[in-house]
Motif scaffolding. Structure first.
Motif, short mmCIF file in Angstrom:
data_model
loop_
_atom_site.label_atom_id
_atom_site.label_comp_id
_atom_site.label_asym_id
_atom_site.label_seq_id
_atom_site.Cartn_x
_atom_site.Cartn_y
_atom_site.Cartn_z
N LEU A 201 0.81 -1.21 0.00
CA LEU A 201 0.00 0.00 0.00
C LEU A 201 0.85 1.27 0.00
O LEU A 201 0.31 2.37 -0.04
N ASN A 202 2.17 1.12 0.08
CA ASN A 202 3.05 2.28 -0.03
C ASN A 202 3.17 2.65 -1.50
O ASN A 202 3.97 2.07 -2.23
N LYS A 203 2.38 3.60 -1.96
CA LYS A 203 2.29 3.91 -3.39
C LYS A 203 2.90 5.28 -3.68
O LYS A 203 2.76 6.21 -2.90
N GLU A 204 3.52 5.36 -4.86
CA GLU A 204 4.07 6.64 -5.32
C GLU A 204 3.00 7.39 -6.10
O GLU A 204 2.32 6.81 -6.94
N THR A 226 -2.57 28.85 -12.49
CA THR A 226 -1.76 27.67 -12.14
C THR A 226 -2.72 26.52 -11.81
O THR A 226 -3.73 26.72 -11.11
N VAL A 227 -2.39 25.35 -12.29
CA VAL A 227 -3.23 24.18 -12.04
C VAL A 227 -2.34 22.98 -11.72
O VAL A 227 -1.20 22.89 -12.19
N VAL A 228 -2.87 22.06 -10.87
CA VAL A 228 -2.14 20.84 -10.49
C VAL A 228 -3.03 19.64 -10.81
O VAL A 228 -4.19 19.59 -10.39
N PHE A 229 -2.47 18.68 -11.53
CA PHE A 229 -3.19 17.47 -11.91
C PHE A 229 -2.54 16.24 -11.28
O PHE A 229 -1.30 16.14 -11.24
N HIS A 230 -3.40 15.31 -10.83
CA HIS A 230 -2.91 14.00 -10.39
C HIS A 230 -2.87 13.10 -11.61
O HIS A 230 -3.90 12.83 -12.23
N ILE A 231 -1.68 12.64 -11.98
CA ILE A 231 -1.53 11.91 -13.23
C ILE A 231 -0.99 10.51 -12.99
O ILE A 231 -0.42 10.22 -11.93
N GLU A 269 5.79 21.35 -14.27
CA GLU A 269 6.67 20.73 -13.27
C GLU A 269 6.05 19.43 -12.78
O GLU A 269 4.83 19.36 -12.53
N ILE A 270 6.88 18.38 -12.66
CA ILE A 270 6.43 17.09 -12.14
C ILE A 270 6.76 17.03 -10.64
O ILE A 270 7.91 17.23 -10.24
N ILE A 271 5.74 16.71 -9.85
CA ILE A 271 5.91 16.58 -8.39
C ILE A 271 5.59 15.15 -8.00
O ILE A 271 4.52 14.63 -8.37
N THR A 272 6.48 14.50 -7.29
CA THR A 272 6.27 13.11 -6.85
C THR A 272 6.28 13.04 -5.33
O THR A 272 6.94 13.83 -4.65
N ASN A 273 5.55 12.06 -4.82
CA ASN A 273 5.49 11.84 -3.38
C ASN A 273 5.10 10.38 -3.13
O ASN A 273 4.53 9.73 -4.01
N THR A 274 5.42 9.89 -1.96
CA THR A 274 5.06 8.52 -1.57
C THR A 274 4.09 8.58 -0.41
O THR A 274 4.41 9.15 0.64
#
Length: 291
Positions: A201-204, A226-231, A269-274
């Motif tokens: 369940l630890n997902k990026e 400015t807009v942010v999308f979950h991709i 810009e690409i933003i990543t998180n776990t």
């Protein structure tokens, strides 16, 4: 002469009847006296089979054991464990018998004997409730159950005429006498429920941040946004299409003319998180039920 003989005979008969009647009455009275004495109840001695002297103290503790991998139930995905702690409050050992009763009845255990030394703690967790042998483990130790199961742990202490009955089950020959007032105060039972995140369940998560401008049709007005999308990290992204779809969904009052305006993407810009879910826990104190 004949009359005289008849009179003497009658007198003797009456005298004999009186004597016999008197003796008969005394005999009946004696028998009645003996019967009365024999029917008086005697005070019985108290027996260990007397139900009023036999007390049972029960504790019912809930348990949740195993793993949930989907969102189909009321509990969220995770690894569940319950730890039931029993604290012996007395200065002598106490033996408790316990049994796990699962809701789905996939585990049908008999009663188990648990001896708790004086002023000490014993615990019952999921590895004891649902012991599963790992075939790949050479020392045959119990592993955590993978299938989720919930139910009740029944703990029992019995007292007969003040004697701890359970202690004899564990070869404790000492005659320990307890008062009726302290029967429900021999041990403390508390339950700790925990849930931890499953390893898978630890997902990026990946987000696309886009800075863009909208230029009016007459080229006289420009607005910055400015807009942010979950991709999807494995997908192909068209920022312009995402922006247009987002504007169409939110532009209910038609303030922006998408067809007559020009959209200019200035920066992306690409933003990543776990996402890592931590653990949660609850503590429950179990009260005794005396019967």
């Amino acid at each position: 002469m004949i009359r005289l003989i008849f009179t003497l005979t009658l007198f003797a008969f009456i005298l004999q009847s009186v004597v016999l009647g008197s003796n008969g009455t005394s005999t009946i009275e004696l028998a009645s006296s003996q019967s009365t004495q024999s029917t008086q109840p005697t005070q019985p001695t108290q027996s260990s089979n007397d139900l009023s002297s036999y007390k049972t103290v029960n504790y019912y503790a809930r348990f949740n054991c195993g793993a949930i991998s989907d969102d189909s139930g009321p509990l969220r995905p995770g690894k569940y464990d319950s730890d039931i702690t029993i604290f012996n409050k007395k200065s002598y050992p106490i033996t408790v018998i316990w049994k796990a009763i699962a809701i789905d009845q996939q585990v049908k255990n008999n009663f188990n004997i648990l001896n708790i030394p004086s002023e000490n703690i014993a615990s019952i967790n999921c590895s004891k409730i649902l012991p599963i042998q790992d075939k790949n483990n050479t020392n045959s130790s119990s592993t955590f159950p993978k299938k989720f199961t919930e139910g009740i742990i029944k703990l029992e202490i019995s007292v007969d005429n003040g004697l701890l009955v359970n202690n004899f089950l564990n070869n404790q020959n000492a005659n320990i006498i307890v008062n009726e007032s302290e029967i429900g105060n021999l041990i403390n039972v508390d339950v700790l429920h925990t849930v931890n995140t499953l390893d898978d369940l630890n997902k990026e998560v990946v987000y696309l941040k886009a800075d863009f401008s909208i230029l009016s049709k007459d080229k006289n007005k420009i607005s910055n946004f400015t807009v942010v999308f979950h991709i999807d990290p494995d997908g192909i992204v068209d920022p312009l299409s995402l922006i247009k779809n987002k504007i169409s969904a939110n532009n209910t009052d038609q303030k922006i003319d998408i067809n007559g305006s020009e959209i200019i993407i200035k920066d992306t810009e690409i933003i990543t998180n776990t996402l890592t879910d931590n653990h949660a826990l609850t503590v429950q104190s179990v009260d005794p039920i005396i019967s």
